[in-house]
Design a protein around this motif. Structure first.
Motif, PDB file in Angstrom:
ATOM      1  N   ALA A  44       0.843  -1.257  -0.018  1.00 54.00           N
ATOM      2  CA  ALA A  44       0.052  -0.096   0.163  1.00 54.00           C
ATOM      3  C   ALA A  44       0.964   1.325   0.081  1.00 54.00           C
ATOM      4  N   GLY A  45       0.270   2.324  -0.399  1.00 55.28           N
ATOM      5  CA  GLY A  45       1.022   3.561  -0.522  1.00 55.28           C
ATOM      6  C   GLY A  45       1.112   4.112   0.936  1.00 55.28           C
ATOM      7  N   THR A  46       0.794   3.417   1.902  1.00 52.42           N
ATOM      8  CA  THR A  46       0.884   4.170   3.204  1.00 52.42           C
ATOM      9  C   THR A  46       1.985   3.468   3.861  1.00 52.42           C
ATOM     10  N   ASN A  47       2.569   2.317   3.156  1.00 47.57           N
ATOM     11  CA  ASN A  47       3.844   1.701   3.688  1.00 47.57           C
ATOM     12  C   ASN A  47       5.151   2.554   3.157  1.00 47.57           C
ATOM     13  N   ASP A  48       6.080   2.523   3.788  1.00 50.10           N
ATOM     14  CA  ASP A  48       7.186   3.186   3.560  1.00 50.10           C
ATOM     15  C   ASP A  48       8.557   2.537   3.398  1.00 50.10           C
ATOM     16  N   PRO A  49       9.473   2.504   2.658  1.00 48.12           N
ATOM     17  CA  PRO A  49       9.456   3.187   1.330  1.00 48.12           C
ATOM     18  C   PRO A  49       8.346   2.708   0.244  1.00 48.12           C
ATOM     19  N   THR A  50       8.053   3.449  -0.387  1.00 52.03           N
ATOM     20  CA  THR A  50       7.021   2.906  -1.763  1.00 52.03           C
ATOM     21  C   THR A  50       7.969   2.309  -2.612  1.00 52.03           C
ATOM     22  N   LEU A  51       7.332   1.292  -3.530  1.00 55.74           N
ATOM     23  CA  LEU A  51       7.813   1.117  -4.704  1.00 55.74           C
ATOM     24  C   LEU A  51       7.846   1.865  -5.879  1.00 55.74           C
ATOM     25  N   ALA A  52       8.643   2.125  -6.490  1.00 57.43           N
ATOM     26  CA  ALA A  52       8.525   3.116  -7.628  1.00 57.43           C
ATOM     27  C   ALA A  52       9.767   2.351  -8.923  1.00 57.43           C
ATOM     28  N   PRO A  53       9.148   2.691 -10.003  1.00 52.95           N
ATOM     29  CA  PRO A  53      10.285   2.135 -11.152  1.00 52.95           C
ATOM     30  C   PRO A  53      11.480   2.438 -10.890  1.00 52.95           C
ATOM     31  N   GLY A  54      12.228   1.373 -11.261  1.00 53.39           N
ATOM     32  CA  GLY A  54      13.761   1.703 -11.092  1.00 53.39           C
ATOM     33  C   GLY A  54      14.346   1.509  -9.406  1.00 53.39           C
ATOM     34  N   LYS A  55      13.709   1.406  -8.642  1.00 56.43           N
ATOM     35  CA  LYS A  55      14.133   1.052  -7.281  1.00 56.43           C
ATOM     36  C   LYS A  55      14.404  -0.209  -7.189  1.00 56.43           C
ATOM     37  N   THR A  56      15.253  -0.829  -6.344  1.00 58.17           N
ATOM     38  CA  THR A  56      15.681  -1.992  -6.267  1.00 58.17           C
ATOM     39  C   THR A  56      14.829  -2.610  -4.994  1.00 58.17           C
ATOM     40  N   VAL A  57      14.415  -3.708  -5.186  1.00 62.27           N
ATOM     41  CA  VAL A  57      13.633  -4.609  -4.108  1.00 62.27           C
ATOM     42  C   VAL A  57      14.258  -6.028  -3.876  1.00 62.27           C
ATOM     43  N   THR A  58      14.647  -6.063  -2.373  1.00 58.96           N
ATOM     44  CA  THR A  58      15.180  -7.241  -1.824  1.00 58.96           C
ATOM     45  C   THR A  58      14.299  -7.927  -0.974  1.00 58.96           C
ATOM     46  N   VAL A  59      14.066  -9.401  -1.317  1.00 60.82           N
ATOM     47  CA  VAL A  59      13.284 -10.066  -0.490  1.00 60.82           C
ATOM     48  C   VAL A  59      14.047 -11.101   0.276  1.00 60.82           C
ATOM     49  N   ARG A  60      13.828 -11.300   1.484  1.00 58.85           N
ATOM     50  CA  ARG A  60      14.621 -12.297   2.293  1.00 58.85           C
ATOM     51  C   ARG A  60      13.660 -13.089   2.787  1.00 58.85           C
ATOM     52  N   ILE A  61      13.551 -14.581   2.470  1.00 57.32           N
ATOM     53  CA  ILE A  61      12.812 -15.556   2.616  1.00 57.32           C
ATOM     54  C   ILE A  61      13.433 -16.674   3.952  1.00 57.32           C
ATOM     55  N   THR A  62      12.753 -16.678   5.006  1.00 58.06           N
ATOM     56  CA  THR A  62      13.295 -17.553   5.983  1.00 58.06           C
ATOM     57  C   THR A  62      12.225 -18.670   6.269  1.00 58.06           C
ATOM     58  N   THR A  63      12.506 -19.868   6.851  1.00 53.97           N
ATOM     59  CA  THR A  63      11.531 -20.863   7.270  1.00 53.97           C
ATOM     60  C   THR A  63      12.182 -21.296   8.735  1.00 53.97           C
ATOM     61  N   ASP A  64      11.288 -21.083   9.925  1.00 52.69           N
ATOM     62  CA  ASP A  64      11.598 -21.381  11.192  1.00 52.69           C
ATOM     63  C   ASP A  64      13.323 -20.737  11.456  1.00 52.69           C
ATOM     64  N   GLY A  65      13.232 -19.441  10.950  1.00 54.69           N
ATOM     65  CA  GLY A  65      14.741 -18.803  11.218  1.00 54.69           C
ATOM     66  C   GLY A  65      15.902 -19.002  10.485  1.00 54.69           C
ATOM     67  N   GLN A  66      15.490 -20.362   9.471  1.00 56.23           N
ATOM     68  CA  GLN A  66      16.460 -20.550   8.578  1.00 56.23           C
ATOM     69  C   GLN A  66      16.419 -19.773   6.975  1.00 56.23           C
ATOM     70  N   PRO A  67      17.599 -19.257   6.594  1.00 56.81           N
ATOM     71  CA  PRO A  67      17.396 -18.719   5.396  1.00 56.81           C
ATOM     72  C   PRO A  67      17.118 -19.737   4.167  1.00 56.81           C
ATOM     73  N   VAL A  68      16.356 -19.323   3.528  1.00 52.10           N
ATOM     74  CA  VAL A  68      15.668 -20.109   2.156  1.00 52.10           C
ATOM     75  C   VAL A  68      16.443 -19.580   0.993  1.00 52.10           C
ATOM     76  N   ALA A  69      15.882 -18.006   0.811  1.00 55.58           N
ATOM     77  CA  ALA A  69      16.324 -17.271  -0.424  1.00 55.58           C
ATOM     78  C   ALA A  69      16.574 -15.966  -0.169  1.00 55.58           C
ATOM     79  N   THR A  70      17.321 -15.310  -0.834  1.00 61.81           N
ATOM     80  CA  THR A  70      17.448 -13.743  -0.741  1.00 61.81           C
ATOM     81  C   THR A  70      17.325 -13.338  -2.333  1.00 61.81           C
ATOM     82  N   LEU A  71      16.208 -12.755  -2.538  1.00 56.09           N
ATOM     83  CA  LEU A  71      16.017 -12.568  -4.027  1.00 56.09           C
ATOM     84  C   LEU A  71      15.945 -10.748  -4.217  1.00 56.09           C
TER      85      LEU A  71
END
Length: 159
Positions: free
Chosen positions: A125-152
């Protein structure tokens, strides 16, 4: 006298046998306690995931590997290195900082298992900061039970 020696030999054999059985029982108990009683390390699933992002949507495709228990998943999203103020509490339907109705296994009404071929997505949502905008870099870290699965990581594209 020979008879007395035989009795002594016979007396030692049962004592030695009982002692060996006692040692075996104690050792077996120790091995069982170590093998079953101790905490077993959790091994995170091995999965091939890909990330895409548009103006407000983040989508993660499960392309291969193990199924993932969504109830054990934690997602952490950063935009240009800055974490979102509100992180997605997967699975969910409605949460502060996100549009209602995530898709796929991130939706609370969905199956708890994220399988190969499924895409999970949510809209920031636009109320969440920082907002997504074209050209920005998004990083998503995924863990299960505290163990890393992926960083995308990906760049936000115009939607």
């Amino acid at each position: 006298m020979s008879l007395a020696v035989r009795r002594a030999d016979r007396g030692i054999a049962p004592v030695a046998g009982v002692l060996l059985i006692a040692i075996t029982v104690v050792l077996a108990g120790g091995v069982a306690t170590a093998a079953l009683g101790g905490p077993s390390p959790t091994v995170p699933p091995s999965a091939v995931l890909s990330l895409s992002a548009t103006d407000d949507r983040i989508a993660i495709d499960h392309r291969g590997g193990d199924p993932i228990d969504v109830a054990a998943v934690t997602i952490r999203v950063s935009v240009d290195g800055e974490p979102l103020d509100s992180q997605p509490p997967v699975p969910f339907f409605s949460a502060a900082g996100f549009h209602p109705g995530p898709t796929g296994p991130f939706n609370a009404a969905s199956d708890d298992t994220w399988r190969v071929g499924q895409t999970a997505s949510f809209r920031v949502a636009g109320t969440n900061d920082p907002t997504l905008a074209p050209g920005k870099t998004v990083t998503v870290r995924i863990t299960t039970d505290g163990q890393p699965v992926a960083t995308l990581e990906t760049s936000v594209e115009a939607g």
